[in-house]
Design an enzyme around this catalytic site. Structure first.
Site, PDB file in Angstrom:
ATOM      1  N   LYS A  14       0.849  -1.197   0.000  1.00 60.83           N
ATOM      2  CA  LYS A  14       0.000   0.000   0.000  1.00 60.83           C
ATOM      3  C   LYS A  14       0.878   1.238   0.000  1.00 60.83           C
ATOM      4  O   LYS A  14       1.847   1.323   0.762  1.00 60.83           O
ATOM      5  CB  LYS A  14      -0.847  -0.025   1.279  1.00 60.83           C
ATOM      6  CG  LYS A  14      -2.066   0.880   1.252  1.00 60.83           C
ATOM      7  CD  LYS A  14      -3.223   0.184   0.573  1.00 60.83           C
ATOM      8  CE  LYS A  14      -4.567   0.746   0.939  1.00 60.83           C
ATOM      9  NZ  LYS A  14      -5.624   0.028   0.176  1.00 60.83           N
ATOM     10  N   THR A  74      -4.379  -5.135   1.542  1.00 60.12           N
ATOM     11  CA  THR A  74      -3.599  -3.901   1.673  1.00 60.12           C
ATOM     12  C   THR A  74      -4.345  -2.906   2.562  1.00 60.12           C
ATOM     13  O   THR A  74      -3.726  -2.067   3.223  1.00 60.12           O
ATOM     14  CB  THR A  74      -3.275  -3.273   0.291  1.00 60.12           C
ATOM     15  OG1 THR A  74      -4.475  -2.855  -0.339  1.00 60.12           O
ATOM     16  CG2 THR A  74      -2.519  -4.238  -0.590  1.00 60.12           C
TER      17      THR A  74
END
Ligand SMILES: O=c1[nH]c(=O)c2[nH]c(=O)[nH]c2[nH]1
Length: 327
Positions: A14, A74
């Site tokens: 991320k 994520t």
């Protein structure tokens, strides 16, 4: 060689995970250096834009078979960074990143390595009146448009515990202009040369730099005497630019690098990426004035890349002492 025979590139993660924490323990006890008044960071706002990547062979089936059973979403990575920011006990970006990497490795045994990068979101105290003068507000800050500190770390699981396999600290977007005291001459003159030689030019540079510690522990801030603040590095760059009648950006960054490494022997190297953004002269001579008129430079832009190491410092000192002896 096919990817089957070598380690395959495989990661996911991320980016743009912004995390802010207030009132992190202040960083005090830094080594004082002549180039800088910076001796402590109050850490009232500890803010970063983070990018996290998870690595591990266990993730292969998520790519090849769509098997999500071992996938840490994520979205969850973002939540871990946010919630665990509350549990960090230290006071440096480097320490924070290591702490977060270890949270992931401890929690999920199938992760082999975690790479985490953070770019500081810098805030400056605003000035408020007090008595006859002005002081820093302790509660109001403005988002700074200046340079930003960066840190990258990769922590890998090994049979004997987690190991830091990659780390660096840095600053990006340092933009400095020196209005006089820079030259650029003596370069190759041939049928391709159009640039005039300059005995004195305004020099505008963009600098990004990274530095690596010889021993990672010094980067955590656990011993503040060994920690190097990005603010101190910037102040050294400012000072060397101020002091040196430089002949080129190449020469300038060598001198900035060696000064940094002389001040901080705990650093192994400094890596520079620089850009020449020198203004274009529009009016060179203004009658009865020292000044000129300039405009923004147009592309293309020149750049330099250079790594300065402690070996360079040794060689510079040896060369200086030879000059001393021969005087
Ligand atoms: O500092 C400089 N280094 C160069 O290599 C270069 N080349 C150029 O055109 N201008 C400059 N300036």
């Amino acid at each position: 060689m096919t990817v089957q025979n070598e380690k395959r590139t495989m990661y996911y993660g991320k980016g743009d995970v912004f995390v802010y924490r207030t009132y992190v323990k202040p960083l005090t006890g830094l080594r004082r250096i002549p180039e800088s008044r910076f001796i402590e960071r109050d850490n009232t706002i500890f803010g970063f834009n983070c990018q996290i990547s998870l690595k591990g062979d266990a993730f292969l089936s998520s790519f090849t078979e769509g098997d999500n059973s071992l996938v840490v979403a994520t979205d969850s990575m973002k939540n871990i960074i946010h919630r665990q920011a509350a549990n960090y006990q230290g006071n440096t970006a480097e320490g924070f990143l290591k702490f977060i990497c270890e949270v992931f490795l401890d929690k999920y045994s199938h992760i082999d390595a975690v790479e985490l990068t953070a770019i500081e979101v810098p805030f400056d105290h605003v000035l408020v009146p007090k008595g006859e003068g002005h002081v820093n507000s302790d509660v109001v800050f403005r988002c700074s448009r200046n340079e930003r500190a960066t840190t990258t770390i990769e922590v890998k699981r090994t049979p004997s515990g987690s190991k830091i396999v990659k780390h660096s600290s840095g600053i990006v977007d340092v933009h400095l202009i020196k209005v006089k005291g820079s030259s650029f001459y003596g370069f190759i003159q041939d049928e391709y040369t159009t640039l005039p030689e300059a005995q004195d030019r305004p020099l505008f540079i963009y600098l990004d730099f990274d530095w690596e510690y010889s021993h990672w522990e010094d980067a955590t801030g656990a011993n503040p005497e060994k920690y190097v603040a990005a603010e101190q590095i910037c102040d050294i760059a400012n000072t060397v630019f101020h002091e040196l009648d430089n002949r080129s950006i190449q020469q300038l960054i060598y001198h900035i690098g060696t000064r940094i490494l002389e001040r901080f022997p705990q650093l192994a190297n400094v890596q520079f990426k620089t850009n020449n953004r020198t203004w274009e002269t529009v009016v060179d001579i203004i009658p009865n004035s020292e000044g000129s008129v300039y405009q923004e430079p147009r592309p293309p832009f020149g750049f330099q890349g250079f790594v300065v190491t402690q070996e360079d410092v040794k060689q510079k000192k040896a060369a200086e002492s030879t000059v001393e002896v021969s005087r």
